[in-house]
Enzyme design. Structure first.
Site, PDB file in Angstrom:
ATOM      1  CG  ASP A  13     -38.408  35.468  -4.402  1.00  0.00           C
ATOM      2  OD1 ASP A  13     -37.817  36.452  -3.909  1.00  0.00           O
ATOM      3  OD2 ASP A  13     -38.317  35.184  -5.611  1.00  0.00           O
ATOM      4  CB  SER A  14     -40.258  39.673  -4.787  1.00  0.00           C
ATOM      5  OG  SER A  14     -39.075  39.228  -5.425  1.00  0.00           O
ATOM      6  CB  CYS A  76     -36.753  37.533  -1.402  1.00  0.00           C
ATOM      7  SG  CYS A  76     -36.719  39.117  -2.254  1.00  0.00           S
ATOM      8  CD  GLU A 153     -39.529  37.463 -13.192  1.00  0.00           C
ATOM      9  OE1 GLU A 153     -40.697  37.592 -13.558  1.00  0.00           O
ATOM     10  OE2 GLU A 153     -39.180  36.927 -12.127  1.00  0.00           O
ATOM     11  CB  CYS A 187     -30.304  38.414  -6.977  1.00  0.00           C
ATOM     12  SG  CYS A 187     -31.948  38.470  -7.738  1.00  0.00           S
ATOM     13  CG  HIS A 189     -34.788  36.296 -10.425  1.00  0.00           C
ATOM     14  ND1 HIS A 189     -35.454  36.525  -9.255  1.00  0.00           N
ATOM     15  CD2 HIS A 189     -35.719  36.354 -11.421  1.00  0.00           C
ATOM     16  CE1 HIS A 189     -36.740  36.727  -9.525  1.00  0.00           C
ATOM     17  NE2 HIS A 189     -36.926  36.619 -10.814  1.00  0.00           N
TER      18      HIS A 189
HETATM   19  N1  DGL Z   1     -36.017  37.921  -5.363  1.00  0.00           N
HETATM   20  C1  DGL Z   1     -35.300  39.184  -5.446  1.00  0.00           C
HETATM   21  C2  DGL Z   1     -33.947  39.038  -4.744  1.00  0.00           C
HETATM   22  O1  DGL Z   1     -33.496  37.960  -4.409  1.00  0.00           O
HETATM   23  C3  DGL Z   1     -35.135  39.648  -6.879  1.00  0.00           C
HETATM   24  C4  DGL Z   1     -36.421  40.033  -7.571  1.00  0.00           C
HETATM   25  C5  DGL Z   1     -37.006  41.386  -7.131  1.00  0.00           C
HETATM   26  O2  DGL Z   1     -36.381  42.434  -7.394  1.00  0.00           O
HETATM   27  O3  DGL Z   1     -38.078  41.387  -6.547  1.00  0.00           O
HETATM   28  O4  DGL Z   1     -33.318  40.037  -4.496  1.00  0.00           O
END
Ligand code: DGL
Length: 273
Positions: A13-14, A76, A153, A187, A189
Protein backbone atom coordinates in the site's frame (compact mmCIF):
# COMPACT_ATOMS: atom_id res chain seq x y z
CA UNK A 1 9.21 -19.63 -4.02
CA UNK A 2 6.59 -21.51 -2.02
CA UNK A 3 7.96 -24.90 -0.99
CA UNK A 4 9.95 -25.82 2.11
CA UNK A 5 9.79 -22.16 3.11
CA UNK A 6 6.06 -21.93 2.66
CA UNK A 7 3.94 -19.44 0.80
CA UNK A 8 4.71 -15.76 1.32
CA UNK A 9 2.03 -13.20 0.47
CA UNK A 10 3.28 -9.70 -0.37
CA UNK A 11 0.94 -6.86 0.55
CA UNK A 12 1.59 -3.36 -0.73
CA UNK A 13 0.00 0.00 0.00
CA UNK A 14 1.06 3.62 -0.26
CA UNK A 15 0.97 3.68 3.54
CA UNK A 16 -0.78 2.05 6.47
CA UNK A 17 -4.23 1.52 4.91
CA UNK A 18 -3.32 -1.83 3.33
CA UNK A 19 -2.87 -3.21 6.84
CA UNK A 20 -6.70 -3.33 6.94
CA UNK A 21 -6.49 -5.86 4.08
CA UNK A 22 -3.73 -7.81 5.85
CA UNK A 23 -5.84 -7.82 9.05
CA UNK A 24 -8.74 -9.44 7.16
CA UNK A 25 -6.40 -11.87 5.38
CA UNK A 26 -4.87 -13.02 8.65
CA UNK A 27 -8.41 -13.71 9.95
CA UNK A 28 -9.01 -16.00 6.98
CA UNK A 29 -5.51 -17.57 6.73
CA UNK A 30 -4.02 -17.25 10.24
CA UNK A 31 -0.90 -19.28 9.43
CA UNK A 32 0.15 -17.47 6.25
CA UNK A 33 3.57 -15.78 6.04
CA UNK A 34 3.45 -12.19 4.79
CA UNK A 35 5.64 -9.25 3.84
CA UNK A 36 4.09 -5.79 3.94
CA UNK A 37 5.41 -2.64 2.34
CA UNK A 38 4.02 0.81 3.12
CA UNK A 39 5.44 3.38 0.72
CA UNK A 40 5.01 6.05 3.38
CA UNK A 41 7.70 8.39 2.02
CA UNK A 42 5.72 8.85 -1.20
CA UNK A 43 2.21 8.85 0.32
CA UNK A 44 -0.35 10.12 -0.60
CA UNK A 45 -0.70 8.50 -4.01
CA UNK A 46 -4.31 9.68 -4.22
CA UNK A 47 -3.47 13.23 -5.31
CA UNK A 48 -0.74 12.31 -7.88
CA UNK A 49 -0.73 11.70 -11.64
CA UNK A 50 -1.13 8.27 -13.25
CA UNK A 51 2.53 8.26 -14.41
CA UNK A 52 3.87 8.97 -10.94
CA UNK A 53 1.53 6.50 -9.22
CA UNK A 54 2.50 3.78 -11.71
CA UNK A 55 6.24 4.41 -11.25
CA UNK A 56 5.94 4.31 -7.44
CA UNK A 57 3.64 1.27 -7.45
CA UNK A 58 5.77 -0.79 -9.87
CA UNK A 59 8.97 -0.14 -7.87
CA UNK A 60 7.19 -1.08 -4.62
CA UNK A 61 5.76 -4.26 -6.16
CA UNK A 62 9.20 -5.25 -7.51
CA UNK A 63 10.68 -4.80 -4.05
CA UNK A 64 8.21 -7.28 -2.55
CA UNK A 65 8.87 -9.81 -5.30
CA UNK A 66 12.63 -9.48 -4.66
CA UNK A 67 11.92 -10.15 -0.97
CA UNK A 68 10.39 -13.50 -1.95
CA UNK A 69 6.65 -12.81 -2.32
CA UNK A 70 4.93 -15.64 -4.23
CA UNK A 71 1.75 -13.65 -4.68
CA UNK A 72 1.12 -9.92 -4.46
CA UNK A 73 -1.90 -8.04 -3.14
CA UNK A 74 -2.11 -4.40 -4.20
CA UNK A 75 -3.91 -3.31 -1.04
CA UNK A 76 -4.36 0.24 -2.30
CA UNK A 77 -7.33 1.41 -4.34
CA UNK A 78 -5.38 4.23 -5.97
CA UNK A 79 -2.49 1.99 -7.08
CA UNK A 80 -4.96 -0.64 -8.31
CA UNK A 81 -7.01 1.91 -10.24
CA UNK A 82 -3.98 3.52 -11.86
CA UNK A 83 -1.35 0.79 -12.14
CA UNK A 84 -2.70 -2.77 -11.79
CA UNK A 85 -1.90 -3.71 -15.39
CA UNK A 86 1.55 -2.08 -15.28
CA UNK A 87 2.33 -4.13 -12.16
CA UNK A 88 0.94 -7.34 -13.63
CA UNK A 89 3.13 -7.07 -16.74
CA UNK A 90 6.21 -6.21 -14.65
CA UNK A 91 6.05 -9.21 -12.29
CA UNK A 92 6.14 -12.98 -12.89
CA UNK A 93 3.86 -13.72 -9.88
CA UNK A 94 0.04 -13.49 -9.53
CA UNK A 95 -1.09 -9.96 -8.66
CA UNK A 96 -4.49 -9.17 -7.20
CA UNK A 97 -5.93 -5.67 -6.76
CA UNK A 98 -8.75 -4.31 -4.62
CA UNK A 99 -11.17 -2.98 -7.22
CA UNK A 100 -12.59 -6.15 -8.81
CA UNK A 101 -13.01 -7.84 -5.38
CA UNK A 102 -14.58 -4.64 -3.98
CA UNK A 103 -17.11 -4.51 -6.82
CA UNK A 104 -17.78 -8.24 -6.46
CA UNK A 105 -18.32 -7.69 -2.72
CA UNK A 106 -21.05 -5.17 -3.53
CA UNK A 107 -22.73 -7.57 -5.96
CA UNK A 108 -22.52 -10.36 -3.36
CA UNK A 109 -24.14 -8.11 -0.73
CA UNK A 110 -27.18 -8.48 -2.97
CA UNK A 111 -29.17 -5.33 -2.22
CA UNK A 112 -27.35 -2.93 -4.48
CA UNK A 113 -28.91 -1.02 -7.32
CA UNK A 114 -27.05 2.27 -7.04
CA UNK A 115 -23.67 2.35 -5.39
CA UNK A 116 -21.90 5.36 -3.90
CA UNK A 117 -18.12 4.84 -3.98
CA UNK A 118 -16.03 6.96 -1.60
CA UNK A 119 -12.37 7.10 -2.73
CA UNK A 120 -9.33 9.29 -3.37
CA UNK A 121 -9.31 11.85 -6.19
CA UNK A 122 -7.06 9.62 -8.35
CA UNK A 123 -9.26 6.55 -7.94
CA UNK A 124 -12.37 8.56 -8.82
CA UNK A 125 -10.70 10.15 -11.86
CA UNK A 126 -9.77 6.70 -13.19
CA UNK A 127 -13.43 5.59 -13.30
CA UNK A 128 -12.21 2.07 -12.44
CA UNK A 129 -14.98 1.36 -9.92
CA UNK A 130 -17.70 2.66 -12.26
CA UNK A 131 -16.46 0.25 -14.95
CA UNK A 132 -16.07 -2.72 -12.58
CA UNK A 133 -19.54 -2.17 -11.09
CA UNK A 134 -21.10 -1.69 -14.54
CA UNK A 135 -19.73 -5.13 -15.54
CA UNK A 136 -21.86 -6.46 -12.67
CA UNK A 137 -24.93 -4.55 -13.81
CA UNK A 138 -24.64 -1.91 -11.07
CA UNK A 139 -24.73 1.88 -11.37
CA UNK A 140 -22.13 3.89 -9.52
CA UNK A 141 -21.53 7.45 -8.41
CA UNK A 142 -17.96 8.11 -7.27
CA UNK A 143 -17.11 10.80 -4.74
CA UNK A 144 -13.57 12.01 -4.06
CA UNK A 145 -12.96 12.56 -0.33
CA UNK A 146 -9.40 13.97 -0.19
CA UNK A 147 -9.60 15.11 3.45
CA UNK A 148 -10.37 11.66 4.88
CA UNK A 149 -6.91 10.07 4.47
CA UNK A 150 -5.11 12.85 6.43
CA UNK A 151 -7.77 12.70 9.18
CA UNK A 152 -7.32 8.94 9.57
CA UNK A 153 -3.51 9.35 9.49
CA UNK A 154 -3.92 11.88 12.31
CA UNK A 155 -5.76 9.22 14.31
CA UNK A 156 -9.01 11.25 14.29
CA UNK A 157 -11.18 8.21 13.62
CA UNK A 158 -13.75 9.18 16.24
CA UNK A 159 -13.68 12.95 16.25
CA UNK A 160 -16.32 15.64 15.65
CA UNK A 161 -14.25 17.23 12.87
CA UNK A 162 -14.07 13.91 11.00
CA UNK A 163 -17.84 13.36 11.44
CA UNK A 164 -18.47 16.85 10.04
CA UNK A 165 -16.20 16.29 7.02
CA UNK A 166 -17.89 12.93 6.35
CA UNK A 167 -21.32 14.59 6.62
CA UNK A 168 -20.38 17.28 4.07
CA UNK A 169 -19.04 14.70 1.58
CA UNK A 170 -22.09 12.45 2.03
CA UNK A 171 -24.55 15.35 1.68
CA UNK A 172 -22.88 16.43 -1.58
CA UNK A 173 -22.78 12.85 -2.90
CA UNK A 174 -26.35 11.97 -1.94
CA UNK A 175 -27.63 15.22 -3.47
CA UNK A 176 -25.95 14.19 -6.74
CA UNK A 177 -26.99 10.50 -6.46
CA UNK A 178 -30.18 10.43 -4.33
CA UNK A 179 -31.09 6.89 -5.43
CA UNK A 180 -27.98 5.44 -3.66
CA UNK A 181 -28.73 2.30 -1.64
CA UNK A 182 -25.21 0.93 -0.97
CA UNK A 183 -21.94 2.54 0.03
CA UNK A 184 -18.56 1.13 -1.04
CA UNK A 185 -15.45 2.10 0.91
CA UNK A 186 -13.06 2.51 -2.02
CA UNK A 187 -9.95 3.43 -0.02
CA UNK A 188 -8.03 1.22 2.38
CA UNK A 189 -8.00 3.96 5.04
CA UNK A 190 -11.78 4.12 5.27
CA UNK A 191 -12.50 0.88 7.20
CA UNK A 192 -11.07 2.75 10.22
CA UNK A 193 -13.89 5.30 9.97
CA UNK A 194 -16.65 2.87 9.00
CA UNK A 195 -18.29 3.36 12.42
CA UNK A 196 -18.20 7.15 11.96
CA UNK A 197 -19.64 6.87 8.42
CA UNK A 198 -22.43 4.63 9.71
CA UNK A 199 -23.15 7.09 12.54
CA UNK A 200 -23.31 10.06 10.14
CA UNK A 201 -25.58 8.20 7.69
CA UNK A 202 -27.94 7.32 10.54
CA UNK A 203 -27.93 10.95 11.69
CA UNK A 204 -28.91 11.96 8.15
CA UNK A 205 -31.76 9.44 8.15
CA UNK A 206 -30.03 7.47 5.35
CA UNK A 207 -28.73 4.21 6.89
CA UNK A 208 -27.50 1.84 4.19
CA UNK A 209 -25.39 -1.23 3.48
CA UNK A 210 -21.64 -0.49 3.68
CA UNK A 211 -19.23 -2.73 1.78
CA UNK A 212 -15.53 -2.71 2.56
CA UNK A 213 -13.10 -3.45 -0.29
CA UNK A 214 -10.49 -4.66 2.26
CA UNK A 215 -12.69 -7.54 3.41
CA UNK A 216 -13.67 -8.45 -0.16
CA UNK A 217 -10.00 -8.43 -1.25
CA UNK A 218 -8.94 -10.67 1.62
CA UNK A 219 -11.65 -13.14 0.60
CA UNK A 220 -10.50 -13.09 -3.04
CA UNK A 221 -6.87 -13.55 -1.94
CA UNK A 222 -7.71 -16.50 0.33
CA UNK A 223 -9.59 -18.11 -2.57
CA UNK A 224 -6.61 -17.64 -4.90
CA UNK A 225 -4.22 -19.09 -2.30
CA UNK A 226 -6.43 -22.17 -1.84
CA UNK A 227 -6.74 -22.71 -5.59
CA UNK A 228 -3.22 -21.88 -6.80
CA UNK A 229 -1.11 -22.81 -3.77
CA UNK A 230 -2.89 -25.71 -2.03
CA UNK A 231 -1.03 -26.93 1.09
CA UNK A 232 1.66 -24.26 0.63
CA UNK A 233 1.15 -22.57 4.01
CA UNK A 234 4.01 -23.45 6.36
CA UNK A 235 3.20 -25.08 9.71
CA UNK A 236 4.17 -23.14 12.84
CA UNK A 237 4.03 -19.49 13.87
CA UNK A 238 3.45 -17.17 10.90
CA UNK A 239 6.35 -14.90 9.95
CA UNK A 240 5.32 -11.31 9.27
CA UNK A 241 7.76 -8.68 8.04
CA UNK A 242 6.97 -5.01 7.69
CA UNK A 243 8.84 -2.48 5.58
CA UNK A 244 8.26 1.27 5.28
CA UNK A 245 9.96 3.92 3.16
CA UNK A 246 9.67 6.61 5.87
CA UNK A 247 9.68 6.81 9.69
CA UNK A 248 9.54 3.30 11.11
CA UNK A 249 8.54 4.75 14.50
CA UNK A 250 5.42 6.32 13.01
CA UNK A 251 4.66 3.05 11.21
CA UNK A 252 4.91 1.10 14.48
CA UNK A 253 2.74 3.66 16.27
CA UNK A 254 -0.04 3.97 13.67
CA UNK A 255 0.23 0.52 12.10
CA UNK A 256 -1.21 -1.26 15.12
CA UNK A 257 -4.52 0.67 14.74
CA UNK A 258 -4.86 -0.53 11.17
CA UNK A 259 -3.69 -4.11 11.75
CA UNK A 260 -5.63 -4.57 14.98
CA UNK A 261 -2.52 -5.95 16.73
CA UNK A 262 0.90 -4.51 17.58
CA UNK A 263 3.41 -4.00 14.78
CA UNK A 264 6.69 -4.67 16.57
CA UNK A 265 9.48 -4.52 14.04
CA UNK A 266 9.52 -2.33 10.94
CA UNK A 267 12.49 -2.09 8.56
CA UNK A 268 13.31 1.06 6.62
CA UNK A 269 13.79 0.72 2.88
CA UNK A 270 14.83 3.35 0.33
CA UNK A 271 13.05 3.01 -3.02
CA UNK A 272 14.20 6.37 -4.35
CA UNK A 273 11.95 9.23 -5.43
N1 DGL B 1 -4.15 3.66 0.13
C1 DGL B 1 -4.79 4.67 -0.70
C2 DGL B 1 -6.06 4.08 -1.32
O1 DGL B 1 -6.54 3.02 -0.95
C3 DGL B 1 -5.09 5.94 0.08
C4 DGL B 1 -3.87 6.71 0.53
C5 DGL B 1 -3.16 7.48 -0.59
O2 DGL B 1 -3.74 8.44 -1.14
O3 DGL B 1 -2.03 7.14 -0.90
O4 DGL B 1 -6.59 4.67 -2.22
Amino acid sequence: MAGADGLKVGVFDSGFGGLTVLRELVELLPGVDSIYLGDTARLPYGSKSRETISRYAVSSARFLEEQGADLLVIACNTATAMALEDIQVSLPIPVIGVIEPGAAGVAAAGRAGHVLVLATAATVSSGAYTRALARMGLKAYEKACPLLVPLVEEGWVSHPVTDEVIRIYLEEALAAAPETDTLLLGCTHYPLIEVAIRRVLEGMGRPMEIVDSAKATALATAKLVTERFPNAIRMGEPRRSFFATDSVDKFRRLGGNFLGQPVDEVLLVDLGG
